[in-house]
Enzyme design. Structure first.
Site, PDB file in Angstrom:
ATOM      1  N   HIS A  68       0.742  -1.204   0.068  1.00 41.64           N
ATOM      2  CA  HIS A  68      -0.004  -0.026  -0.043  1.00 41.64           C
ATOM      3  C   HIS A  68       0.908   1.268   0.123  1.00 41.64           C
ATOM      4  O   HIS A  68       0.483   2.237  -0.631  1.00 41.64           O
ATOM      5  CB  HIS A  68      -1.038   0.007   1.157  1.00 41.64           C
ATOM      6  CG  HIS A  68      -1.792   1.372   1.516  1.00 41.64           C
ATOM      7  ND1 HIS A  68      -1.671   2.168   2.519  1.00 41.64           N
ATOM      8  CD2 HIS A  68      -2.796   1.583   0.851  1.00 41.64           C
ATOM      9  CE1 HIS A  68      -2.622   3.099   2.333  1.00 41.64           C
ATOM     10  NE2 HIS A  68      -3.008   2.867   1.249  1.00 41.64           N
ATOM     11  N   GLU A  71       1.803   1.902  -3.440  1.00 41.50           N
ATOM     12  CA  GLU A  71       0.702   2.494  -4.215  1.00 41.50           C
ATOM     13  C   GLU A  71       0.811   3.976  -4.161  1.00 41.50           C
ATOM     14  O   GLU A  71       0.668   4.566  -5.170  1.00 41.50           O
ATOM     15  CB  GLU A  71      -0.477   1.728  -3.750  1.00 41.50           C
ATOM     16  CG  GLU A  71      -1.794   2.346  -4.591  1.00 41.50           C
ATOM     17  CD  GLU A  71      -3.241   2.420  -3.491  1.00 41.50           C
ATOM     18  OE1 GLU A  71      -3.496   3.527  -3.448  1.00 41.50           O
ATOM     19  OE2 GLU A  71      -3.430   1.349  -2.999  1.00 41.50           O
ATOM     20  N   GLU A 148      -3.656   7.773   7.583  1.00 36.79           N
ATOM     21  CA  GLU A 148      -4.679   7.011   6.781  1.00 36.79           C
ATOM     22  C   GLU A 148      -4.971   5.962   7.715  1.00 36.79           C
ATOM     23  O   GLU A 148      -6.329   5.584   7.868  1.00 36.79           O
ATOM     24  CB  GLU A 148      -4.332   6.156   5.588  1.00 36.79           C
ATOM     25  CG  GLU A 148      -5.573   5.871   4.903  1.00 36.79           C
ATOM     26  CD  GLU A 148      -5.131   5.326   3.365  1.00 36.79           C
ATOM     27  OE1 GLU A 148      -5.645   4.148   2.874  1.00 36.79           O
ATOM     28  OE2 GLU A 148      -4.160   5.774   2.662  1.00 36.79           O
TER      29      GLU A 148
END
Length: 447
Positions: A68, A71, A148
């Site tokens: 992630h 990403e 996040e």
């Protein structure tokens, strides 16, 4: 009259061919890149998606969250594209773009006018092999993913509970590790961790390019060979081999209390087989079983039994997603009504499941669910994003184009006996994880 017309419409829908009507072409470039072209000429729009066969479950121990993390970093620059320029260019041309990471894959996409396909293909191909990361890039983005996690997991008791249940479900398989990562490992991710992941996994022979919309296969082939064709394949790409889950021999139970809980609830998850290439029958039966038990808040079996008949619950659900590279889960949940304890809610759930198995599948409900699934499949053909995702997800979780196209027929062939057999196989408490979510001042003792 309306009901008669509605029944006639559903009957006509059910009589349509089960196979999807999309026009699909596939080919593979010399460097190993698989390409899927889905033609839909009704609007001058195209979706480009690049899917990598690399997700959180493929990470090495100690660097959870790196898939992630990368990403996010993929939106930085290359030698020819400045940091953030890809998204700005897509937006300036009236399009949209984004990316997502799962346990099994990472995907990047743009939706844009069909005559701008070459533009986004050039930029997407560029970052497949030419990503550049500065010191400021990776440090800043690491703080972004930690924040996040703060917002999506650590501040949400339901997300924490879900993360803990999944860790209990998978003792050895990496599906037990959250996609976003464990905080203590995320905090120590480095630029080198991201580059190692990038160089190991981001290569044409580990990717699937899906183009859907107002395109032709010949045009896509020309563009793909121009922009993706020159990219060198990686010699290190091998078949994915992951630690596998040992046989689960005893039920696992956990409780979680948090003052932020709005409503206590009970969950139950069972290890369940995923859809396998050329053998999707069990996955199809479990898909229909989930819909029968909890697919509709008014007519599903659990809703009728627990919400309307006994009034023990205000909400029930059942879920199964067979799009998984390794064994997945079948999930149940019950939110008890006011004055009903978690123990009573769990008992009511067990009794309802036993009644479902003993009484067999209701024929009318079975046909209603099949019709609803058929309708969703047909309506899904109007969404090129959904079509592109359907194929990309399949090809990165061990399925083939033929499996995707056969899926409606496999679902159609499921019988009531198949559904009951699937329930008997999966609903084994020795392979389950049962969880209670509760408020601290109303904590109960698990049985």
């Amino acid at each position: 009259m309306f009901r008669i017309l509605r029944r006639a419409a559903f009957a006509a829908l059910f009589a349509l061919p089960a196979a999807a009507a999309e026009k699909v072409t596939t080919f593979t470039l010399d460097n190993g890149l698989e390409v899927v072209v889905i033609e839909d000429h009704r609007a001058p729009v195209v979706v480009q998606m690049v899917w990598y066969r690399a997700g959180a479950a493929d990470e090495k121990p100690g660097v959870s969250g790196v898939a992630h993390f990368l990403e996010h970093l993929m939106f930085k620059g290359t030698d020819t594209v400045a940091s953030g320029e890809l998204s700005k260019t897509v937006a300036a041309n009236g399009g949209s773009d984004n990316a997502f990471t799962s346990s099994d894959y990472t995907a990047y996409f743009q939706r844009i006018a069909a005559d701008r396909l070459e533009l986004v293909m050039r930029m997407e191909a560029d970052r497949m092999r030419n990503l550049k990361l500065t010191e400021d890039d990776w440090r800043t983005e690491r703080e972004v993913i930690i924040e996040e996690r703060n917002q999506r997991t650590d501040s949400d008791p339901g997300a924490i509970f879900s993360e803990q249940r999944r860790a209990a479900q998978y003792l050895n398989h990496p599906y037990g590790t959250p996609v976003i990562g464990w905080r203590q490992e995320m905090e120590h991710l480095t630029r080198q961790d991201a580059l190692d992941w990038y160089r190991r996994n981001y290569a044409p022979n580990n990717a699937v390019l899906v183009i859907a919309g107002d395109v032709t296969p010949d045009r896509v082939r020309d563009l793909a060979e121009t922009y993706y064709g020159p990219l060198a394949p990686s010699p290190d790409i091998t078949e994915r081999v992951r630690p596998q889950e040992p046989p689960q021999l005893a039920e696992r139970r956990l409780s979680y209390s948090d003052p932020r809980v709005s409503r206590p609830y009970v969950t139950r998850s069972y290890l369940a087989p995923e859809r396998d290439s050329g053998a999707q029958e069990k996955g199809a039966a479990l898909t229909i079983l989930a819909d029968l038990l909890g697919g509709d808040g008014q007519t599903s079996f659990l809703a009728r039994k627990l919400q309307f008949d006994s009034k023990k619950a205000i909400y029930t659900s059942a879920g199964y997603d067979g799009s998984s590279y390794d064994d997945t889960t079948f999930n149940l949940a019950v939110v008890p009504a006011e004055g009903v304890s978690l123990a009573e809610a769990e008992k009511a759930l067990d009794e309802a499941i036993d009644e479902f198995i003993e009484g067999g599948v209701d024929t009318e409900a079975f046909e209603r669910v099949k019709t609803r699934i058929r309708a969703a499949t047909i309506y899904g053909q109007d969404d090129v994003n959904r079509l592109a995702r359907r194929y990309g997800e399949a090809l990165t979780t061990g399925l083939t184009v033929a499996d995707v196209q056969a899926w409606p027929d496999v679902l159609d062939a499921v019988t009531e006996a198949d559904v009951l057999a699937a329930a008997l196989e999966v609903f084994d408490r020795r392979r389950a994880v049962t969880g209670w979510m509760m408020l601290p001042d109303r904590a109960e003792v698990m049985q």
